[in-house]
Design a protein around this motif. Structure first.
Motif, PDB file in Angstrom:
ATOM      1  N   VAL A 197      27.319  33.400  -9.812  1.00  0.00           N
ATOM      2  CA  VAL A 197      28.805  33.182 -10.134  1.00  0.00           C
ATOM      3  C   VAL A 197      29.114  32.065  -9.224  1.00  0.00           C
ATOM      4  CG1 VAL A 197      30.950  34.238  -9.736  1.00  0.00           C
ATOM      5  CG2 VAL A 197      29.168  35.480 -10.742  1.00  0.00           C
ATOM      6  N   MET A 198      28.944  31.599  -8.358  1.00  0.00           N
ATOM      7  CA  MET A 198      29.429  30.725  -7.380  1.00  0.00           C
ATOM      8  C   MET A 198      29.004  29.375  -7.818  1.00  0.00           C
ATOM      9  SD  MET A 198      29.635  31.518  -3.313  1.00  0.00           S
ATOM     10  CE  MET A 198      30.523  30.271  -3.053  1.00  0.00           C
ATOM     11  N   ARG A 199      27.828  29.425  -8.271  1.00  0.00           N
ATOM     12  CA  ARG A 199      27.149  27.875  -8.672  1.00  0.00           C
ATOM     13  C   ARG A 199      27.982  27.502 -10.000  1.00  0.00           C
ATOM     14  NH1 ARG A 199      21.186  30.258  -7.386  1.00  0.00           N
ATOM     15  NH2 ARG A 199      21.009  29.338  -5.407  1.00  0.00           N
ATOM     16  N   ASN A 200      27.950  28.520 -10.687  1.00  0.00           N
ATOM     17  CA  ASN A 200      28.714  28.468 -12.162  1.00  0.00           C
ATOM     18  C   ASN A 200      30.141  27.956 -12.031  1.00  0.00           C
ATOM     19  OD1 ASN A 200      30.303  29.688 -14.422  1.00  0.00           O
ATOM     20  ND2 ASN A 200      28.365  29.465 -15.343  1.00  0.00           N
ATOM     21  N   ARG A 201      31.067  28.751 -11.271  1.00  0.00           N
ATOM     22  CA  ARG A 201      32.486  28.376 -10.983  1.00  0.00           C
ATOM     23  C   ARG A 201      32.571  27.062 -10.262  1.00  0.00           C
ATOM     24  NH1 ARG A 201      34.456  29.661 -15.114  1.00  0.00           N
ATOM     25  NH2 ARG A 201      32.334  29.197 -15.584  1.00  0.00           N
ATOM     26  N   LEU A 202      31.736  26.680  -9.448  1.00  0.00           N
ATOM     27  CA  LEU A 202      31.941  25.569  -8.750  1.00  0.00           C
ATOM     28  C   LEU A 202      31.702  24.306  -9.637  1.00  0.00           C
ATOM     29  CD1 LEU A 202      32.001  23.733  -5.885  1.00  0.00           C
ATOM     30  CD2 LEU A 202      29.673  24.127  -5.924  1.00  0.00           C
ATOM     31  N   TYR A 208      35.539  28.786  -0.821  1.00  0.00           N
ATOM     32  CA  TYR A 208      34.569  27.819  -0.576  1.00  0.00           C
ATOM     33  C   TYR A 208      34.759  26.773  -1.830  1.00  0.00           C
ATOM     34  CZ  TYR A 208      30.741  24.884  -0.693  1.00  0.00           C
ATOM     35  OH  TYR A 208      29.886  23.384  -0.917  1.00  0.00           O
ATOM     36  N   ILE A 209      34.929  27.211  -2.986  1.00  0.00           N
ATOM     37  CA  ILE A 209      34.858  26.342  -3.918  1.00  0.00           C
ATOM     38  C   ILE A 209      36.383  25.521  -4.188  1.00  0.00           C
ATOM     39  CG2 ILE A 209      35.433  26.564  -6.465  1.00  0.00           C
ATOM     40  CD1 ILE A 209      33.502  29.008  -6.752  1.00  0.00           C
ATOM     41  N   LEU A 210      37.406  25.946  -3.804  1.00  0.00           N
ATOM     42  CA  LEU A 210      38.631  25.320  -3.851  1.00  0.00           C
ATOM     43  C   LEU A 210      38.685  24.341  -2.732  1.00  0.00           C
ATOM     44  CD1 LEU A 210      41.264  28.290  -4.723  1.00  0.00           C
ATOM     45  CD2 LEU A 210      40.057  26.555  -6.077  1.00  0.00           C
TER      46      LEU A 210
END
Length: 221
Positions: free
Chosen positions: A110-115, A186-188
């Motif tokens: 999920v994190m890789r995809n949304r980043l 983290y992403i934002l």
């Protein structure tokens, strides 16, 4: 910013129906508005600034958009209704339909995809984050077009791992809210707040996943 803007604008134009193509002036107005809204925010932006940046008369804006708010809605709504919702679901299918041995593997995916998504669409996402809290129309679009298409499927994934005693017993949506707050933090920060810092995405993803799992793993597991 220019490359990101061009990619986003191209995505928006591809969404236009064959019978509803934007004129060259509309394209210039939309591009100028996105750039200024993303930099200054909606409230601090004047239509005269948009017109000047677009190289058109201010009256031209009002021939296409009755108010500045109509212009904002015209930018964000197509993305919410046609780009974000289908893109989130379509791109998320690769994540949601894959088999994961453990919940932490799902979190990494999920994190890789949304980043990747946020980095590629940073200008319009920045506008959405600025403006959604202040515009009920945009809140409604998010509730109706984005949230339902993702939430139910992710809740089922959480319940599956809870049934296997890999996650603590709590309402699945509460568990998701806690996990998402860490990942989104983290992403934002990485993509919108400090995009020029020297980030090690894989290391940061591992830290985030470890932090989430520390709080969500049952004590007897």
């Amino acid at each position: 910013m220019a490359d990101e803007m061009d990619e986003w604008l191209a995505s928006l134009l591809r969404l236009s129906d064959e019978d509803d193509k934007m004129t060259d002036k509309q394209i210039k107005i939309i591009q100028a508005a996105v750039e200024i809204f993303a930099e200054k925010g909606y409230a601090a932006t004047s239509t005269s600034e948009i017109a000047q940046k677009a190289g058109v008369a201010e009256g031209t804006i009002f021939r296409h958009y009755r108010t500045k708010k109509d212009l904002l809605i015209s930018i964000v709504t197509p993305v919410m209704a046609k780009l974000v919702a289908p893109f989130v679901l379509r791109d998320f299918n690769k994540v949601l339909d894959s088999h994961y041995e453990h919940f932490e593997d799902f979190l990494r995916a999920v994190m890789r995809n949304r980043l990747d998504f946020v980095v590629k669409n940073a200008p319009i996402i920045k506008i959405m984050l600025h403006e959604i809290p202040f515009h009920p129309e945009l809140q409604r679009q998010f509730r109706e077009k984005v949230f339902p298409q993702v939430a139910d499927r992710v809740v089922r994934i959480v319940q599956r791992f809870q049934d296997r005693n890999e996650l603590v017993e709590m309402p699945p949506f509460a568990l998701l809210r806690m996990a998402v707050s860490v990942m989104a933090g983290y992403i934002l920060t990485r993509s919108l707040i400090l995009p020029d810092d020297d980030w090690d995405d894989e290391a940061e993803i591992e830290r985030a996943v470890a932090f989430i799992m520390h709080g969500l793993t049952p004590a007897n597991h």
